[in-house]
Design a protein around this motif. Structure first.
Motif, mmCIF file in Angstrom:
data_model
loop_
_atom_site.group_PDB
_atom_site.id
_atom_site.type_symbol
_atom_site.label_atom_id
_atom_site.label_comp_id
_atom_site.label_asym_id
_atom_site.label_seq_id
_atom_site.Cartn_x
_atom_site.Cartn_y
_atom_site.Cartn_z
ATOM 1 N N MET A 58 0.906 -1.093 0.012
ATOM 2 C CA MET A 58 -0.048 -0.069 0.110
ATOM 3 C C MET A 58 0.883 1.101 0.096
ATOM 4 N N ILE A 59 0.503 2.337 -0.824
ATOM 5 C CA ILE A 59 1.152 3.654 -0.563
ATOM 6 C C ILE A 59 0.239 4.528 0.457
ATOM 7 N N TYR A 60 1.038 4.896 1.190
ATOM 8 C CA TYR A 60 0.633 6.077 2.162
ATOM 9 C C TYR A 60 1.591 7.239 2.093
ATOM 10 N N GLU A 61 0.851 8.468 1.729
ATOM 11 C CA GLU A 61 1.542 9.470 1.864
ATOM 12 C C GLU A 61 0.978 10.905 2.568
ATOM 13 N N LYS A 62 1.532 11.771 2.969
ATOM 14 C CA LYS A 62 1.067 12.843 3.341
ATOM 15 C C LYS A 62 1.789 13.969 2.519
ATOM 16 N N ILE A 63 0.895 14.605 1.728
ATOM 17 C CA ILE A 63 1.290 15.277 0.916
ATOM 18 C C ILE A 63 0.673 16.985 1.086
ATOM 19 N N ASN A 64 1.556 18.060 1.007
ATOM 20 C CA ASN A 64 0.982 19.464 1.046
ATOM 21 C C ASN A 64 0.333 19.911 -0.187
ATOM 22 N N ILE A 65 -0.773 20.604 -0.123
ATOM 23 C CA ILE A 65 -1.322 21.125 -1.260
ATOM 24 C C ILE A 65 -0.389 22.186 -1.830
ATOM 25 N N CYS A 66 0.557 22.733 -0.969
ATOM 26 C CA CYS A 66 1.293 23.821 -1.711
ATOM 27 C C CYS A 66 2.573 23.200 -2.671
ATOM 28 N N ASP A 67 2.845 21.955 -2.427
ATOM 29 C CA ASP A 67 3.933 21.103 -3.056
ATOM 30 C C ASP A 67 3.495 20.653 -4.355
ATOM 31 N N ILE A 68 2.012 20.463 -4.548
ATOM 32 C CA ILE A 68 1.590 20.095 -5.807
ATOM 33 C C ILE A 68 0.791 21.017 -6.801
ATOM 34 N N SER A 69 0.667 22.211 -6.380
ATOM 35 C CA SER A 69 0.047 23.350 -6.804
ATOM 36 C C SER A 69 0.757 24.565 -6.973
ATOM 37 N N ASN A 70 1.134 25.143 -8.145
ATOM 38 C CA ASN A 70 1.762 26.304 -8.410
ATOM 39 C C ASN A 70 0.890 27.505 -8.113
ATOM 40 N N SER A 71 -0.436 27.253 -7.837
ATOM 41 C CA SER A 71 -1.418 28.228 -7.851
ATOM 42 C C SER A 71 -1.668 28.467 -6.249
ATOM 43 N N LEU A 72 -1.411 27.549 -5.471
ATOM 44 C CA LEU A 72 -1.886 27.514 -4.080
ATOM 45 C C LEU A 72 -0.429 27.475 -3.165
ATOM 46 N N LYS A 73 0.562 28.200 -3.296
ATOM 47 C CA LYS A 73 1.705 28.158 -2.717
ATOM 48 C C LYS A 73 1.704 28.539 -1.138
ATOM 49 N N GLU A 74 0.620 29.500 -0.911
ATOM 50 C CA GLU A 74 0.249 29.845 0.426
ATOM 51 C C GLU A 74 -0.569 28.921 1.132
ATOM 52 N N SER A 75 -1.182 27.904 0.905
ATOM 53 C CA SER A 75 -2.011 26.868 1.433
ATOM 54 C C SER A 75 -1.167 25.951 2.516
ATOM 55 N N LYS A 76 -1.820 25.911 3.606
ATOM 56 C CA LYS A 76 -1.257 25.186 4.708
ATOM 57 C C LYS A 76 -2.066 23.952 4.834
ATOM 58 N N ALA A 77 -3.035 23.814 3.735
ATOM 59 C CA ALA A 77 -3.910 22.439 3.650
ATOM 60 C C ALA A 77 -2.921 21.358 3.182
ATOM 61 N N TYR A 78 -3.287 20.041 3.473
ATOM 62 C CA TYR A 78 -2.507 18.724 3.222
ATOM 63 C C TYR A 78 -3.642 17.480 2.983
ATOM 64 N N ILE A 79 -3.136 16.625 2.086
ATOM 65 C CA ILE A 79 -3.796 15.529 2.045
ATOM 66 C C ILE A 79 -3.196 14.086 2.269
ATOM 67 N N ASN A 80 -4.006 13.251 2.991
ATOM 68 C CA ASN A 80 -3.258 11.878 3.452
ATOM 69 C C ASN A 80 -3.952 10.925 2.220
ATOM 70 N N VAL A 81 -3.122 10.200 1.867
ATOM 71 C CA VAL A 81 -3.406 9.470 0.664
ATOM 72 C C VAL A 81 -3.253 8.018 1.100
ATOM 73 N N TYR A 82 -4.008 7.216 0.894
ATOM 74 C CA TYR A 82 -4.103 5.784 1.010
ATOM 75 C C TYR A 82 -4.565 5.104 -0.131
#
Length: 275
Positions: free
Chosen positions: A1-25
């Motif tokens: 299984m892949i499990y990752e915590k990914i910051n939105i600011c790291d995947i979006s050039n448009s949301l660099k100020e975002s503090k949101a993140y995703i947990n991926v299963y």
């Protein structure tokens, strides 16, 4: 299984100020079953009145969907003092990124479902009714169809800014001084169109926090626009039930354990398999 915590600011050039993140299963495919299987992906938006995101509506729900063989992503979106449309753009970017990762994550790009609880239901529903608006695709520099959810599961959702509103959610999302006109623009029952994804809704009749009328009003708008839906109203149960079992209940709070209402999850799984 892949499990990752990914910051939105790291995947979006448009949301660099975002503090949101995703947990991926992401469950592994198997040579014994189907190494190339493309899976349904559930994107969970926990509730919390747009002031927090509830743990009880996050990983416990993710693990249940994971056990059914789905990919699962939990979005810990921005909340107050962050204001609209920040959380909506974060959810749209999550859907967009999920499609980009279809190869690595074995995503069925035609079956990405948003699942929201309470205020998270408002967020999920907002993307469902607004996905094709120019401001989203322009902000994220992507095609409208890349951010479209294919279906929605809305659990005791905040929907309306009218007489049955959960005022606290709208205060947190827009600010306490927001005008009635501003609030009405995010009253989801007024934004439903033929392009709104099909929807599974459930609520309890005596919900004392977000009145059941929220789901009823939204279902009525779906019907008027010929959008398929499944609606379940349970006779009794407190707000914030999540899975309605010990796994997601508050410590020492038996009100969050409700075997009858817990059937919503089985019904939702059956619905997913038939859409």
């Amino acid at each position: 299984m892949i499990y990752e915590k990914i910051n939105i600011c790291d995947i979006s050039n448009s949301l660099k100020e975002s503090k949101a993140y995703i947990n991926v299963y992401i469950p592994d495919n198997s040579e014994e079953v189907d190494i190339n299987k493309k899976k349904t992906t559930i994107v969970i938006c926990p509730g919390g009145g747009y002031v927090m995101t509830s743990d009880r509506e996050a990983e416990p729900v993710a693990l249940r969907f994971l056990s059914e063989g789905f990919n699962v992503i939990v979005l810990r979106y921005s909340v107050a003092p962050s204001k609209y449309p920040n959380s909506l753009l974060e959810l749209a970017e999550t859907i967009n990124y999920t499609r980009k990762m279809s190869g690595k994550w074995n995503v069925n790009n035609d079956k990405i479902i948003v699942c929201g609880f309470s205020a998270g239901g408002h967020l999920a529903g907002s993307l469902g009714v607004l996905w094709n608006r120019d401001f989203i695709s322009e902000a994220l520099k992507t095609n409208k169809t890349e951010v479209k959810p294919n279906a929605m599961i809305l659990s005791y959702p905040v929907i309306t800014s009218g007489g049955f509103a959960h005022k606290g959610s709208f205060d947190s999302l827009l600010g306490e001084n927001a005008s009635e006109e501003e609030r009405e623009k995010l009253s989801l029952e007024k934004l439903v169109s033929k392009d709104t994804p099909e929807t599974f809704l459930w609520h309890t009749y005596d919900d004392g926090t977000v009145p059941v009328e929220n789901s009823l009003i939204f279902a009525n708008s779906l019907r008027k626009n010929n959008v398929p839906f499944e609606l379940h109203i349970y006779p009794t149960g407190v707000h914030g039930l999540s899975l309605c079992e010990e796994l997601s209940a508050r410590k020492d709070d038996k009100n969050h354990i409700n075997p009858h209402v817990s059937t919503w999850f089985k019904l939702a799984i059956e619905w997913i398999k038939n859409i």
